[in-house]
Enzyme design. Sequence first.
Site, mmCIF file in Angstrom:
data_model
loop_
_atom_site.group_PDB
_atom_site.id
_atom_site.type_symbol
_atom_site.label_atom_id
_atom_site.label_comp_id
_atom_site.label_asym_id
_atom_site.label_seq_id
_atom_site.Cartn_x
_atom_site.Cartn_y
_atom_site.Cartn_z
ATOM 1 N N GLU A 44 4.807 0.465 11.768
ATOM 2 C CA GLU A 44 3.460 0.395 11.207
ATOM 3 C C GLU A 44 3.383 -0.458 9.946
ATOM 4 O O GLU A 44 2.398 -0.426 9.216
ATOM 5 C CB GLU A 44 2.961 1.814 10.906
ATOM 6 N N HIS A 53 0.166 7.590 7.421
ATOM 7 C CA HIS A 53 1.061 6.610 6.825
ATOM 8 C C HIS A 53 1.511 7.120 5.458
ATOM 9 O O HIS A 53 0.779 7.871 4.793
ATOM 10 C CB HIS A 53 0.384 5.250 6.644
ATOM 11 N N CYS A 90 -4.731 0.218 1.795
ATOM 12 C CA CYS A 90 -4.704 -0.149 3.218
ATOM 13 C C CYS A 90 -5.138 -1.586 3.428
ATOM 14 O O CYS A 90 -4.684 -2.259 4.357
ATOM 15 C CB CYS A 90 -5.625 0.767 4.026
#
Length: 434
Positions: free
Chosen positions: A174, A248, A366
Amino acid sequence: MTTYEVNFDGLIGPTHHYGGLSQGNLASTEHRHSVSSPRSAALQGLAKMKRVADMGIPQAFLPPQFRPDLPFLEEHGFAGSPQEIVSTAYQERPDLLSIAYSASAMWTANAATVSPSSDCVDGRVHFTPANLQTMPHRALEARNTTKTLRSIFHDANRFEVHDPLPSVPETSDEGAANHTRFCRSYDSTGVELFVFGRDGDNDPSLPRFPARQTRAACDAIASTHGLNLDRCVFAHQHPNAIDAGVFHNDVISVGNQTLHLVHQFAFADQDRVLADLADCFGPGLQQVVVPDHELPLADAVQSYFFNSQLISTAPNQMLLLCPIECSENEPANQIIASLLMADNPIRDCQFVDLRESMQNGGGPACLRLRVVLTEDERAAIPESVFLTDRRYHELCDWVRKHYRDRLTVSDLKDESLFEEVSVAMQELHAMLDF
């Protein structure tokens, strides 16, 4: 030679909508099928970029990926003209159409894992684009992300953009959302923290939400980047945190240079992880553990406090750039007040309005990929990707011209939306000469 940390933010695309596609991301599922505003989303993202650039910090951006992803729909059996594919997909599989139209590439923290030249044995900057194989809408990004990064970081003497890891569960990756680098200064050798949620068959307990990053992916990236494993730390996410919506690591900890802000329940073996980081780094690493009774996991996820950007503004001075939701969440507000009064590098806190992105599950951190570059490395990439005053106003005008003020999932069937996006992207690429 001066070394910079450059923020590469994702320019939010014209098909930003609330598809509720991301299992385990509570904001994404909570706002499923709500009305979005692509125009507001993109302008909010650009305003954040401008704020960082105005501090004198190099700010760049990655263009949106073209949507809808027609090859994805064709792989699922839809055929004909683009308009026919879109229309039939909406009638038969609206879920697939939402995936094909997803603008999730805007969250560039998931674009790649990056190791600066000072950490890599060959003295080049290394990138591994994330395969993002856990979520179908995100897996679409890997091929175009790789192409974009290779277009920007094209000098093979200075950069190496690897292929993504195999897109299989064993090497699920990721990107930088599960990677943090600590250093005394950006030009010094760093310590790289890799965080994973799954480790083969060695997981003592599996969370109900997907654990998206694997230990095997972390090991592979550290190896291909040519890192010194004595300066790498591998940490297992706490399964309770994943179940609370921490999909995350950048939702539960944030680090920059000599400062590490981390929630009490970030890692399964937290004492060992923090001790290993301290041992690898040596004197000078300050690790601030936020207790759960002061900031419960639910508030950490709701406020996205740990998804704030920690930005170095001067030697041993940092700014905490928080989502505006932190100002509205009392526990998060109290933590910020405490940090500003305590003995640490944080000198200021500012709040930024990113509600459109936040409601889809992504905050300030992000939206950006951190890339440490020397002067020579920075000079080797196209100037067109840097946000100047002129470029900022050009992009804002482009957004106002081409983006819809509101978009619903049912609007995705609109044949004119496809044409609008096509025209907008052609104009953007011409503007950037990219």
